[in-house]
Design an enzyme around this catalytic site. Structure first.
Site, mmCIF file in Angstrom:
data_model
loop_
_atom_site.group_PDB
_atom_site.id
_atom_site.type_symbol
_atom_site.label_atom_id
_atom_site.label_comp_id
_atom_site.label_asym_id
_atom_site.label_seq_id
_atom_site.Cartn_x
_atom_site.Cartn_y
_atom_site.Cartn_z
ATOM 1 N N LYS A 1 -17.924 -5.143 8.255
ATOM 2 C CA LYS A 1 -16.687 -5.893 8.049
ATOM 3 C C LYS A 1 -15.886 -5.921 9.346
ATOM 4 O O LYS A 1 -15.642 -4.879 9.949
ATOM 5 C CB LYS A 1 -15.867 -5.248 6.924
ATOM 6 N N HIS B 1 0.844 -1.209 0.000
ATOM 7 C CA HIS B 1 0.000 0.000 0.000
ATOM 8 C C HIS B 1 0.877 1.256 0.000
ATOM 9 O O HIS B 1 0.598 2.223 -0.711
ATOM 10 C CB HIS B 1 -0.886 0.050 1.254
ATOM 11 N N ARG C 1 -2.036 -7.024 -8.137
ATOM 12 C CA ARG C 1 -0.885 -7.823 -7.739
ATOM 13 C C ARG C 1 -0.718 -9.044 -8.635
ATOM 14 O O ARG C 1 0.361 -9.376 -9.073
ATOM 15 C CB ARG C 1 -1.027 -8.291 -6.283
ATOM 16 N N SER D 1 -3.095 -7.459 3.467
ATOM 17 C CA SER D 1 -3.321 -7.192 4.889
ATOM 18 C C SER D 1 -3.639 -8.503 5.614
ATOM 19 O O SER D 1 -3.212 -8.707 6.758
ATOM 20 C CB SER D 1 -4.478 -6.212 5.067
HETATM 21 O O1 PNS Z 1 -8.997 -2.870 0.335
HETATM 22 P P1 PNS Z 1 -10.243 -3.454 -0.260
HETATM 23 O O2 PNS Z 1 -11.035 -4.148 0.832
HETATM 24 O O3 PNS Z 1 -9.975 -4.336 -1.443
HETATM 25 O O4 PNS Z 1 -11.131 -2.207 -0.790
HETATM 26 C C1 PNS Z 1 -12.406 -2.396 -1.345
HETATM 27 C C2 PNS Z 1 -13.144 -1.055 -1.553
HETATM 28 C C3 PNS Z 1 -13.173 -0.256 -0.276
HETATM 29 C C4 PNS Z 1 -12.402 -0.247 -2.612
HETATM 30 C C5 PNS Z 1 -14.583 -1.381 -2.065
HETATM 31 O O5 PNS Z 1 -15.154 -2.318 -1.220
HETATM 32 C C6 PNS Z 1 -15.489 -0.161 -2.134
HETATM 33 O O6 PNS Z 1 -15.284 0.726 -2.916
HETATM 34 N N1 PNS Z 1 -16.524 -0.134 -1.261
HETATM 35 C C7 PNS Z 1 -17.453 0.961 -1.179
HETATM 36 C C8 PNS Z 1 -18.868 0.534 -1.561
HETATM 37 C C9 PNS Z 1 -19.071 0.617 -3.050
HETATM 38 O O7 PNS Z 1 -18.909 1.658 -3.664
HETATM 39 N N2 PNS Z 1 -19.451 -0.527 -3.641
HETATM 40 C C10 PNS Z 1 -19.750 -0.635 -5.047
HETATM 41 C C11 PNS Z 1 -18.509 -0.942 -5.841
HETATM 42 S S1 PNS Z 1 -19.049 -1.346 -7.429
#
Ligand code: PNS
Length: 158
Positions: free
Chosen positions: A40, A16, A89, A127
């Site tokens: 979560k 990150h 990745r 993570s």
């Molecule tokens: O680090 P992560 O857990 O891979 O991040 C995921 C994240 C936070 C980018 C994704 O879950 C997100 O954008 N959540 C917000 C809700 C949202 O907009 N959902 C619709 C996506 S199409």
């Protein structure tokens, strides 16, 4: 150009931090946006994640640490972001990232998603794997910044 680098960051890894460094060089302003998702189960509270990332990015004048709830595109609109940045990745990331970017594209076509390929030395890092190693008392030196390592050791009483 304003970019958002969104994620859970539970906790931030060296992967990150590399993404943040690279994006800070490319964009005028970079928002590192931590999702506040009460459904979560996270090891670190939102406040802890905000504090750690703020400390770790103090030396970048154009990086802002923030949290958001709800849809990422709504948050992006509220800060006038031009792009979402995500790291890739391995091929295994592709399917989920593709689905998310197409969903965001459909909801808000003006907002582009850009992918940066993770450096090889960070390509195995997540993570989750970092938390597993920490919980089992492994050496975290190559995985996370020192500050995160100290916080992980506190969490797992090592
Ligand atoms: O680090 P992560 O857990 O891979 O991040 C995921 C994240 C936070 C980018 C994704 O879950 C997100 O954008 N959540 C917000 C809700 C949202 O907009 N959902 C619709 C996506 S199409």
């Amino acid at each position: 150009m304003i970019a958002i680098y969104p994620g859970t960051f539970d906790p931030a890894t060296n992967g990150h931090m590399d993404m943040i460094e690279r994006c800070a060089k490319k964009f005028d302003t970079l928002y590192v946006a931590i999702l506040n998702n009460p459904n979560k189960k996270c090891l670190f509270t939102l406040e802890e994640r905000l504090e750690m990332l703020t400390d770790l990015t103090r030396h970048y004048p154009n990086v802002k640490i923030a949290s958001f709830d709800g849809l990422l595109i709504d948050y992006a609109k509220s800060i006038n972001a031009d792009v979402i940045v995500r790291g890739l990745r391995a091929v295994s990331d592709y399917e989920y990232e593709m689905q998310m970017s197409l969903c965001n594209q459909s909801l808000y076509p003006e907002l582009e998603t850009l992918f940066l390929v993770a450096k090889t030395r960070f390509s195995y890092l997540s993570s989750s794997i970092v938390k597993e190693v920490a919980s089992l008392g492994g050496n975290l030196e190559n995985f996370v910044p020192d500050l995160v390592r100290e916080e992980l050791l506190k969490k797992y009483n090592k």
